[in-house]
Design an enzyme around this catalytic site. Structure first.
Site, PDB file in Angstrom:
ATOM      1  CG  HIS A   1      -8.252   8.962  -1.815  1.00  0.00           C
ATOM      2  ND1 HIS A   1      -8.207   9.107  -0.444  1.00  0.00           N
ATOM      3  CD2 HIS A   1      -8.972   7.820  -2.042  1.00  0.00           C
ATOM      4  CE1 HIS A   1      -8.859   8.105   0.125  1.00  0.00           C
ATOM      5  NE2 HIS A   1      -9.338   7.306  -0.832  1.00  0.00           N
ATOM      6  CD  GLU A   2     -10.365   5.887  -4.817  1.00  0.00           C
ATOM      7  OE1 GLU A   2     -10.085   4.672  -4.891  1.00  0.00           O
ATOM      8  OE2 GLU A   2     -11.007   6.364  -3.867  1.00  0.00           O
TER       9      GLU A   2
ATOM     10  CG  HIS B   1      -6.574   3.101  -2.081  1.00  0.00           C
ATOM     11  ND1 HIS B   1      -6.461   2.864  -0.726  1.00  0.00           N
ATOM     12  CD2 HIS B   1      -7.658   3.916  -2.227  1.00  0.00           C
ATOM     13  CE1 HIS B   1      -7.430   3.500  -0.088  1.00  0.00           C
ATOM     14  NE2 HIS B   1      -8.167   4.148  -0.971  1.00  0.00           N
TER      15      HIS B   1
ATOM     16  CE1 TYR C   1      -9.786   0.527   2.530  1.00  0.00           C
ATOM     17  CE2 TYR C   1     -11.861  -0.619   2.145  1.00  0.00           C
ATOM     18  CZ  TYR C   1     -11.124   0.545   2.167  1.00  0.00           C
ATOM     19  OH  TYR C   1     -11.713   1.732   1.815  1.00  0.00           O
TER      20      TYR C   1
ATOM     21  CD  GLU D   1     -10.249   4.680   2.211  1.00  0.00           C
ATOM     22  OE1 GLU D   1     -10.266   5.880   1.883  1.00  0.00           O
ATOM     23  OE2 GLU D   1     -10.389   3.758   1.390  1.00  0.00           O
TER      24      GLU D   1
ATOM     25  CG  ASP E   1     -16.589   2.377   5.758  1.00  0.00           C
ATOM     26  OD1 ASP E   1     -16.276   1.964   4.625  1.00  0.00           O
ATOM     27  OD2 ASP E   1     -16.095   3.413   6.263  1.00  0.00           O
TER      28      ASP E   1
ATOM     29  CG  HIS F   1     -14.384   5.349   3.748  1.00  0.00           C
ATOM     30  ND1 HIS F   1     -14.724   4.040   3.441  1.00  0.00           N
ATOM     31  CD2 HIS F   1     -13.731   5.836   2.668  1.00  0.00           C
ATOM     32  CE1 HIS F   1     -14.310   3.760   2.212  1.00  0.00           C
ATOM     33  NE2 HIS F   1     -13.699   4.821   1.728  1.00  0.00           N
TER      34      HIS F   1
END
Length: 342
Positions: free
Chosen positions: A162-163, A166, A177, A186, A259, A264
């Site tokens: 996932h990370e 990005h 974002y 995300e 957020d 998210h």
């Protein structure tokens, strides 16, 4: 080169719940993590490090130990080809960085995150009981968690993928974002994370669990994972963390300033669309629906401020272009089912 923005795995609303409901020590660790996350969100990074590989598809990994300091300048403990030093977090980071690189190269012929052979760097044991993992534009950084609410952040392959995802989205689309473009950012990382996990276990769409972060929550926490792509809003329901607040349909879209506009939270809507399309198409999700999403990220007509509907139409187009009308129809129906198209 597109701007790169740091991205963290654990959203602020979860950390705030821990601050409200946790023990004194848990509140302390969550507060420190939240402050760090907010600082990350306030900065943009200039770019990623230059490629260190010499031929297409070459894998280059470096794992560093931060020794529980809040620094990205740790001690190199494992480099490409070096055997394990016995540190399970370092070993998990090393292996799962490799699997993610292997997935993008073998499946979509992408030469690392930037498609230019970028070396993959990971930093383990970041901070004291740090309750997060993040991509800072140059490396993956993993906290150890507190061992009660969160286990170590290297434990789940989809968290790492996932990370790293990005990095792919940042180098191709540079999705802003915030609000819907941020939620797409995300969601794309959840898509990439789930696909890498499915690839690792060789699971078809109907065999996959479609969970993000399975194994990350401590055994005392009532939850299966951080998020569910198949059924957003059902991943956890715990006195400490509260109920999973992700919506699954545009009727429940969350409008908030927190957020970064709920990136998210509202990512649950495109997540479910991808799940529905993948199950409808069948087989390995990375072959057709996954490719449509990847082609869309790489489409130069995708603007940084793209909303859900814009992204949806491009996935339909690319699904049909690469895999045929039946796939395009399945993708279109999925977006209609979650209320993005009508």
């Amino acid at each position: 080169m597109s701007a790169y923005y740091p991205h963290s795995l654990i959203p602020p609303h979860i950390l705030r719940r821990i601050i409200d409901n946790g023990s004194e020590a848990q509140q302390h660790f969550a507060r420190r993590t939240l402050v760090h996350v907010q600082n990350l969100m306030d900065i943009g990074l200039k770019g990623i490090s230059k490629p260190l590989t010499t031929y297409p598809g070459e894998l280059m990994r470096n794992i560093y130990d931060a020794h529980h300091q809040s620094t990205v300048n740790g001690t190199l403990v494992r480099y490409e080809g070096q055997p394990s030093n016995g540190d399970i977090a370092a070993d998990e980071a090393y292996e799962y960085l490799g699997v993610t690189h292997d997935f993008f190269w073998r499946v979509w012929r992408r030469n690392s995150l930037d498609n230019q052979g970028m070396a993959l760097n990971g930093i383990v044991h970041f901070g004291e009981s740090y309750m997060n993992a993040f991509w800072d534009g140059q490396e993956m950084v993993f906290g150890d968690g507190d061992g009660v609410i969160f286990n170590r952040f290297t434990i789940a392959i989809d968290v790492i993928a996932h990370e790293l995802g990005h990095g792919v989205t940042g180098s191709e689309a540079g999705l802003i974002y915030y609000a819907q473009s941020g939620a797409l950012n995300e969601s794309l990382s959840d898509v990439f994370g789930s696909l890498v996990k499915q690839y690792y276990y060789q699971q078809t769409a109907d065999q996959a669990d479609w969970l993000i972060g399975e194994g990350l929550l401590g055994e005392r926490i009532n939850g299966r994972a951080l998020r569910s792509m198949s059924s957003p809003g059902t991943a956890y329901n715990d006195p400490m963390l509260g109920a999973d607040p992700q919506p699954a349909h545009m009727n429940d879209y969350v409008r908030t300033r927190d957020d970064n506009g709920g990136v998210h939270l509202n990512s649950g809507i495109p997540n479910r669309a991808f799940y529905l399309a993948s199950v409808a198409v069948g087989g390995y999700a990375w072959e057709k629906t996954g490719y449509a999403w990847y082609d869309t990220v790489c489409d130069k007509s995708l603007t940084p401020d793209a909303d859900f509907a814009t992204f949806a139409r491009l996935t339909i187009y690319h699904g049909g272009k690469r895999s045929g009308k039946a796939v395009a129809n399945a993708i279109e129906q999925a977006w209609r089912e979650v209320g993005v198209l009508w």
